[in-house]
Write a protein that holds these residues in place. Structure first.
Motif, PDB file in Angstrom:
ATOM      1  N   ALA A  38       0.837  -1.206   0.000  1.00 36.54           N
ATOM      2  CA  ALA A  38       0.000   0.000   0.000  1.00 36.54           C
ATOM      3  C   ALA A  38       0.866   1.249   0.000  1.00 36.54           C
ATOM      4  O   ALA A  38       0.617   2.196  -0.755  1.00 36.54           O
ATOM      5  CB  ALA A  38      -0.921  -0.013   1.219  1.00 36.54           C
ATOM      6  N   ALA A  39       1.895   1.248   0.798  1.00 37.38           N
ATOM      7  CA  ALA A  39       2.790   2.406   0.874  1.00 37.38           C
ATOM      8  C   ALA A  39       3.483   2.651  -0.459  1.00 37.38           C
ATOM      9  O   ALA A  39       3.599   3.792  -0.924  1.00 37.38           O
ATOM     10  CB  ALA A  39       3.823   2.168   1.979  1.00 37.38           C
ATOM     11  N   ALA A  40       3.931   1.572  -1.084  1.00 33.60           N
ATOM     12  CA  ALA A  40       4.626   1.706  -2.369  1.00 33.60           C
ATOM     13  C   ALA A  40       3.672   2.195  -3.453  1.00 33.60           C
ATOM     14  O   ALA A  40       4.029   3.034  -4.287  1.00 33.60           O
ATOM     15  CB  ALA A  40       5.241   0.360  -2.757  1.00 33.60           C
ATOM     16  N   LEU A  41       2.439   1.689  -3.448  1.00 34.62           N
ATOM     17  CA  LEU A  41       1.480   2.047  -4.505  1.00 34.62           C
ATOM     18  C   LEU A  41       1.019   3.502  -4.389  1.00 34.62           C
ATOM     19  O   LEU A  41       0.916   4.208  -5.379  1.00 34.62           O
ATOM     20  CB  LEU A  41       0.264   1.117  -4.454  1.00 34.62           C
ATOM     21  N   ILE A  42       0.766   3.935  -3.175  1.00 34.89           N
ATOM     22  CA  ILE A  42       0.220   5.290  -3.010  1.00 34.89           C
ATOM     23  C   ILE A  42       1.265   6.337  -3.378  1.00 34.89           C
ATOM     24  O   ILE A  42       0.925   7.479  -3.731  1.00 34.89           O
ATOM     25  CB  ILE A  42      -0.329   5.506  -1.568  1.00 34.89           C
ATOM     26  N   ALA A  43       2.523   5.949  -3.339  1.00 32.96           N
ATOM     27  CA  ALA A  43       3.592   6.866  -3.741  1.00 32.96           C
ATOM     28  C   ALA A  43       3.660   7.010  -5.256  1.00 32.96           C
ATOM     29  O   ALA A  43       4.291   7.925  -5.770  1.00 32.96           O
ATOM     30  CB  ALA A  43       4.936   6.348  -3.202  1.00 32.96           C
ATOM     31  N   ASP A  44       2.977   6.093  -5.981  1.00 40.54           N
ATOM     32  CA  ASP A  44       3.033   6.122  -7.449  1.00 40.54           C
ATOM     33  C   ASP A  44       1.810   6.875  -7.995  1.00 40.54           C
ATOM     34  O   ASP A  44       0.690   6.674  -7.523  1.00 40.54           O
ATOM     35  CB  ASP A  44       3.044   4.691  -7.989  1.00 40.54           C
ATOM     36  N   PRO A  45       2.033   7.738  -9.000  1.00 38.17           N
ATOM     37  CA  PRO A  45       0.905   8.536  -9.514  1.00 38.17           C
ATOM     38  C   PRO A  45      -0.190   7.716 -10.203  1.00 38.17           C
ATOM     39  O   PRO A  45      -1.275   8.238 -10.452  1.00 38.17           O
ATOM     40  CB  PRO A  45       1.582   9.483 -10.519  1.00 38.17           C
ATOM     41  N   SER A  46       0.036   6.457 -10.509  1.00 37.73           N
ATOM     42  CA  SER A  46      -1.015   5.650 -11.153  1.00 37.73           C
ATOM     43  C   SER A  46      -2.127   5.304 -10.156  1.00 37.73           C
ATOM     44  O   SER A  46      -3.219   4.927 -10.559  1.00 37.73           O
ATOM     45  CB  SER A  46      -0.421   4.369 -11.733  1.00 37.73           C
ATOM     46  N   THR A  47      -1.834   5.433  -8.876  1.00 36.43           N
ATOM     47  CA  THR A  47      -2.819   5.067  -7.858  1.00 36.43           C
ATOM     48  C   THR A  47      -3.484   6.306  -7.283  1.00 36.43           C
ATOM     49  O   THR A  47      -2.806   7.257  -6.883  1.00 36.43           O
ATOM     50  CB  THR A  47      -2.139   4.270  -6.727  1.00 36.43           C
ATOM     51  N   GLN A  48      -4.812   6.258  -7.271  1.00 33.26           N
ATOM     52  CA  GLN A  48      -5.553   7.417  -6.781  1.00 33.26           C
ATOM     53  C   GLN A  48      -5.938   7.255  -5.320  1.00 33.26           C
ATOM     54  O   GLN A  48      -5.981   8.220  -4.573  1.00 33.26           O
ATOM     55  CB  GLN A  48      -6.815   7.581  -7.626  1.00 33.26           C
ATOM     56  N   GLY A  49      -6.221   6.020  -4.937  1.00 36.18           N
ATOM     57  CA  GLY A  49      -6.599   5.816  -3.548  1.00 36.18           C
ATOM     58  C   GLY A  49      -6.512   4.348  -3.191  1.00 36.18           C
ATOM     59  O   GLY A  49      -6.487   3.485  -4.087  1.00 36.18           O
ATOM     60  N   LEU A  50      -6.405   4.043  -1.925  1.00 35.78           N
ATOM     61  CA  LEU A  50      -6.452   2.636  -1.526  1.00 35.78           C
ATOM     62  C   LEU A  50      -6.956   2.486  -0.114  1.00 35.78           C
ATOM     63  O   LEU A  50      -6.986   3.424   0.674  1.00 35.78           O
ATOM     64  CB  LEU A  50      -5.103   1.934  -1.741  1.00 35.78           C
ATOM     65  N   GLU A  51      -7.372   1.288   0.168  1.00 37.59           N
ATOM     66  CA  GLU A  51      -8.009   1.004   1.443  1.00 37.59           C
ATOM     67  C   GLU A  51      -7.556  -0.381   1.885  1.00 37.59           C
ATOM     68  O   GLU A  51      -7.488  -1.305   1.073  1.00 37.59           O
ATOM     69  CB  GLU A  51      -9.524   1.020   1.244  1.00 37.59           C
TER      70      GLU A  51
END
Lengths: 305, 243
Positions: free
Chosen positions: A239-252
């Motif tokens: 989750a931490a790695a993905l949210i740092a990437d601009p392709s991801t808008q949100g996560l839960e």
């Protein structure tokens, strides 16, 4: 192998444009023509079945223009939306009349074959006026199949059918598609198309909005958020790695599901980045599944676009 | 070459026309004619003038066009209205063949309910004295053919075929035709009446407002033109698109 080609077709009624510069090839297999009511599906089917001339463009079957060409009906089986048939006939008489009008050598044998195909032999001696909706649809199918056509056109065939009847017709259409026929059906019900069609043409407000299988249609819309359910060896780190990437808008972090719900806004980048980020952080991906690839979401996006 | 008759189209049309309430309505009118004929004969005895009046004033002026409207429009209009015509049209059968077949069936059905009853009524009224029964039978047969073509065409081109047909038969031909002589030039009733005028003895007092030549030519033009144009219109039959 029969191909219906719709080339730069527009159709207007007075000032109303029903179909606007549409080009589609309908090839063997099952194609779903999807769109909301009034989108122009019936207008397109009427043009494909020779019951409406295009205002501009051409509609052809294997190169032959269909309008004003009654010979084309030797290769086309049409299941119209209308409920009414010749109510004073029984099922067998109705199918047989269609066989005779097709000029078949042995209309009696063709009638029995078609009735068997739709499993209507037992009820064939009853007047059509006593049939249920599903039975009507089946006998209409039999009348369309009696001359063994290469093309089958069905306008809203599942309208008003109960789930059992719907499943029966879907199985039948699947078989027709597997036999190499060109089967086209229209529907405004998303799950029907999703369950049946290998290929979808989406019509919205008279325009050809999308084409392909529904996952492909979905991928075409890169600016729309895609939702995924992901399970990994370390959901928090991922989750931490993905949210740092601009392709991801949100996560839960879904604790009960023990999974990560991710909303990606750039499909292509996300598809590339997810495995790379996992590898770089030494995370094993256990599940990556799209969580909302239902046609409903594709469709509502297209309609609102 | 295009066939003029398709047995399956004919069978479907016959069953549509004769299998429903329509047949009962069509049968009522000739029954009424026969009842009138019997009553007039019983009250007046054999009377040539009464025969000409009943056959001309009721049979040819009202019964024949009414049965013609019901059978002519009924041969195709209900199918177009309810959409079932699509099963007929989505076949490798020429649309002109469909029209000529339906025309033949409309003629046969209208003829069945008019030509025979007119002849029988004529015999009852005055035993065919002065050829009156025969004259009106011939006129009825000619009118049946023209009405079938005209009302079949109406059934193809209009959703209000029956209403328009009734207005033509009852207002144009029967009412205006009797008030304004010029209307007779465009009246199937007057065209066919010229045949009756020729056949009946001169003392029978059967007259038409048009000449035999004009009447015959107009009957042929209306019939051939009606059937031809109905076929053309059916060839370009189209649905109006999404509902």
């Amino acid at each position: 192998m029969a191909v219906i080609r719709i080339e730069n077709v527009s159709r207007w009624f007075g000032n109303v444009v029903a179909v606007n510069d549409v080009s589609i090839d309908i090839t063997p297999g099952i194609t779903g023509l999807l769109g909301p009511n009034g989108a122009g599906k019936s207008t397109l089917i009427h043009m494909m079945s020779g019951f409406l001339p295009p205002s501009t463009g051409r509609v052809t079957l294997d190169g032959d223009v269909i309008w004003h060409n009654t010979e084309a009906y030797r290769r086309i089986g049409l299941v119209p939306e209308t409920e009414t048939t010749y109510e004073f006939l029984d099922g067998r008489e109705f199918v047989r009349a269609n066989a005779e009008l097709q000029g078949l050598d042995d209309p009696g044998a063709a009638t029995e074959r078609a009735l068997e195909t739709v499993e209507m032999t037992a009820a064939a001696d009853r007047p059509v006026s006593t049939y249920s909706k599903g039975m009507r649809q089946r006998v209409k199918m039999a009348s369309a199949l009696v001359h063994d056509p290469a093309v089958l056109l069905l306008d809203e065939p599942f309208n008003g059918m109960d789930p059992r009847q719907r499943m029966h017709l879907m199985n039948l259409l699947r078989r027709m598609g597997e036999e190499g026929r060109t089967v086209l059906f229209s529907s405004h019900i998303l799950e029907e198309v999703e369950q049946l069609a290998s290929h979808i043409e989406v019509i919205v407000a008279g325009r050809h909005a999308a084409s392909g299988d529904f996952r492909k249609i979905r991928r075409l819309m890169t600016d729309r958020p895609h939702r995924y359910l992901i399970r990994s060896s370390d959901d928090r780190a991922l989750a931490a790695a993905l949210i740092a990437d601009p392709s991801t808008q949100g996560l839960e972090l879904d604790v009960t599901e023990k999974a990560l719900r991710v909303e990606a806004i750039d499909f292509h980048r996300f598809a590339e980045q997810l495995p790379r980020l996992a590898r770089e952080n030494d995370i094993r991906l256990l599940t990556v599944s799209p969580s909302d690839e239902s046609l409903e979401s594709v469709f509502s996006y297209l309609v609102s676009a | 070459m295009t066939a003029i008759y398709h047995p399956t189209v004919a069978r479907l049309t016959f069953r549509a026309l004769l299998g429903r309430r329509r047949a009962l309505i069509m049968a009522l009118l000739p029954m009424l004619l026969l009842a009138i004929a019997i009553a007039v004969r019983a009250l007046n005895g054999a009377d040539d003038r009464a025969a000409a009046t009943v056959l001309g004033g009721f049979a040819l002026a009202a019964m024949v066009p009414l049965v013609g409207v019901i059978a002519g429009t009924g041969a195709i209009a209900p199918e177009i209205d309810d959409g079932s015509v699509v099963y007929l049209l989505s076949k490798p059968v020429s649309r002109q063949t469909i029209i000529t077949t339906k025309f033949i069936v409309a003629c046969a059905v209208t003829g069945l309910f008019t030509v025979v009853p007119v002849y029988v009524a004529g015999l009852i009224l005055n035993n065919n004295s002065q050829q009156i029964a025969f004259a009106f039978t011939a006129a009825t047969a000619a009118a049946v053919v023209a009405y079938s073509a005209i009302f079949l065409l109406l059934g193809v081109v209009s959703r209000n075929a029956v209403v328009i047909g009734l207005i033509y038969a009852l207002v144009w031909e029967a009412l205006l035709g009797s008030l304004m002589p010029g209307v007779g030039n465009l009246s199937v009733q007057q065209w066919s009446l010229t045949l009756a005028e020729q056949i009946a003895a001169s003392g029978a007092n059967v007259t038409s407002t048009v000449s035999l030549t004009a009447g015959s030519i107009l009957l042929v033009i209306a019939t051939v033109g009606g059937v031809w144009y109905a076929g053309r219109r059916l060839a370009s039959f189209s649905f109006a698109g999404d509902h």
